[in-house]
Design an enzyme around this catalytic site. Sequence first.
Site, PDB file in Angstrom:
ATOM      1  N   ASP A 222       8.588 -38.692 -11.282  1.00  0.00           N
ATOM      2  CA  ASP A 222       7.123 -38.643 -11.781  1.00  0.00           C
ATOM      3  C   ASP A 222       6.117 -37.889 -10.905  1.00  0.00           C
ATOM      4  O   ASP A 222       5.805 -38.233  -9.887  1.00  0.00           O
ATOM      5  CB  ASP A 222       6.645 -40.233 -11.699  1.00  0.00           C
ATOM      6  CG  ASP A 222       5.307 -40.331 -12.251  1.00  0.00           C
ATOM      7  OD1 ASP A 222       4.519 -39.511 -12.628  1.00  0.00           O
ATOM      8  OD2 ASP A 222       4.601 -41.629 -12.441  1.00  0.00           O
TER       9      ASP A 222
ATOM     10  N   SER B  58      -1.673 -22.076 -21.445  1.00  0.00           N
ATOM     11  CA  SER B  58      -1.868 -22.123 -22.917  1.00  0.00           C
ATOM     12  C   SER B  58      -2.759 -21.041 -23.204  1.00  0.00           C
ATOM     13  O   SER B  58      -3.675 -20.613 -22.199  1.00  0.00           O
ATOM     14  CB  SER B  58      -2.517 -23.635 -23.139  1.00  0.00           C
ATOM     15  OG  SER B  58      -3.026 -23.625 -24.384  1.00  0.00           O
TER      16      SER B  58
ATOM     17  N   TYR C 273      -8.771 -31.083 -22.371  1.00  0.00           N
ATOM     18  CA  TYR C 273      -7.488 -30.218 -22.166  1.00  0.00           C
ATOM     19  C   TYR C 273      -7.735 -28.696 -22.185  1.00  0.00           C
ATOM     20  O   TYR C 273      -7.084 -28.181 -21.128  1.00  0.00           O
ATOM     21  CB  TYR C 273      -6.803 -30.309 -23.570  1.00  0.00           C
ATOM     22  CG  TYR C 273      -5.259 -29.631 -23.502  1.00  0.00           C
ATOM     23  CD1 TYR C 273      -4.202 -30.222 -22.817  1.00  0.00           C
ATOM     24  CD2 TYR C 273      -4.993 -28.514 -24.265  1.00  0.00           C
ATOM     25  CE1 TYR C 273      -3.042 -29.708 -22.705  1.00  0.00           C
ATOM     26  CE2 TYR C 273      -4.001 -27.737 -24.218  1.00  0.00           C
ATOM     27  CZ  TYR C 273      -2.821 -28.445 -23.207  1.00  0.00           C
ATOM     28  OH  TYR C 273      -1.670 -27.782 -23.287  1.00  0.00           O
TER      29      TYR C 273
ATOM     30  N   LYS D  86      -6.434 -26.271 -18.718  1.00  0.00           N
ATOM     31  CA  LYS D  86      -5.947 -24.908 -18.843  1.00  0.00           C
ATOM     32  C   LYS D  86      -6.661 -23.806 -18.144  1.00  0.00           C
ATOM     33  O   LYS D  86      -6.063 -22.927 -17.524  1.00  0.00           O
ATOM     34  CB  LYS D  86      -5.518 -24.553 -20.136  1.00  0.00           C
ATOM     35  CG  LYS D  86      -4.384 -26.018 -20.548  1.00  0.00           C
ATOM     36  CD  LYS D  86      -3.150 -25.880 -19.786  1.00  0.00           C
ATOM     37  CE  LYS D  86      -2.089 -26.613 -20.344  1.00  0.00           C
ATOM     38  NZ  LYS D  86      -0.906 -26.893 -19.477  1.00  0.00           N
TER      39      LYS D  86
END
Length: 246
Positions: free
Chosen positions: A64, A144, A161, A165
């Site tokens: 994890d 991205s 988000y 990035k």
Amino acid sequence: MENFQWRNKVAVITGASVGIGASTAVALANAGMVVVGLARRQELVEALNSQVTGEGKIIGRKCDLSNDEQLINSFNWIQEKFHCIHVVVCNAGILKANFLSESPTKDIKELFDVNVVATASCLRETLKHMAKIRVPCHIVVINSVLGHRIPEVPVPLFSVYPATKHAITALCQTIRQEIHFLKLNIKLTSICPGMVDTDFLNVYSQAVDELPKLQPLDVAKAVLYALDTPDGVQVEDIILQKMRKV
């Protein structure tokens, strides 16, 4: 791939159980690499060996990435087992589709913790291990297109988000400077796909069904391209998008 310079070398891929990570793991194993896939679902990583037809293999390791102790222990285990980490692909990330005005603080923190903090921690451990061995190495960060620009869309359910990035884009640039300052023989490539047809998009439901999407293998091939550049040639950024049908 014939004459692939990383044949028989060791690659580590985070988030290797599905999607881009899984496709990249198979592609590198088929190119002759020993791939260690880090994921919470170790069994899914190891099941990818059924798709390996080349000389390499895939080893799963339960990890994890939001747990710093597990992350550090995993890198130490790989170093002890193989003595050398040549390639690291930082792929793990999460997406939560929402308006910022409706995003709980818990979700905002989780996006930054997984996409930025865990990636930075992974890069830290990577640099520490690669600095010790003093051989040519390569780091690939799956970023991205949203780390460079944010398109106008009918329903902008981006929340933070794209901010995570953009942070990764800056992180890659600062790490390249650090690598140069420390005189390390490490290339770093940021790969920035547009929309990719994976389970990652399930959070958007039917809103993106009709939009053109890349396949995970398209991104895996971009990874191979960056890795296979000649000594002294560094591909810093790759932005790839699915073309619209004419």
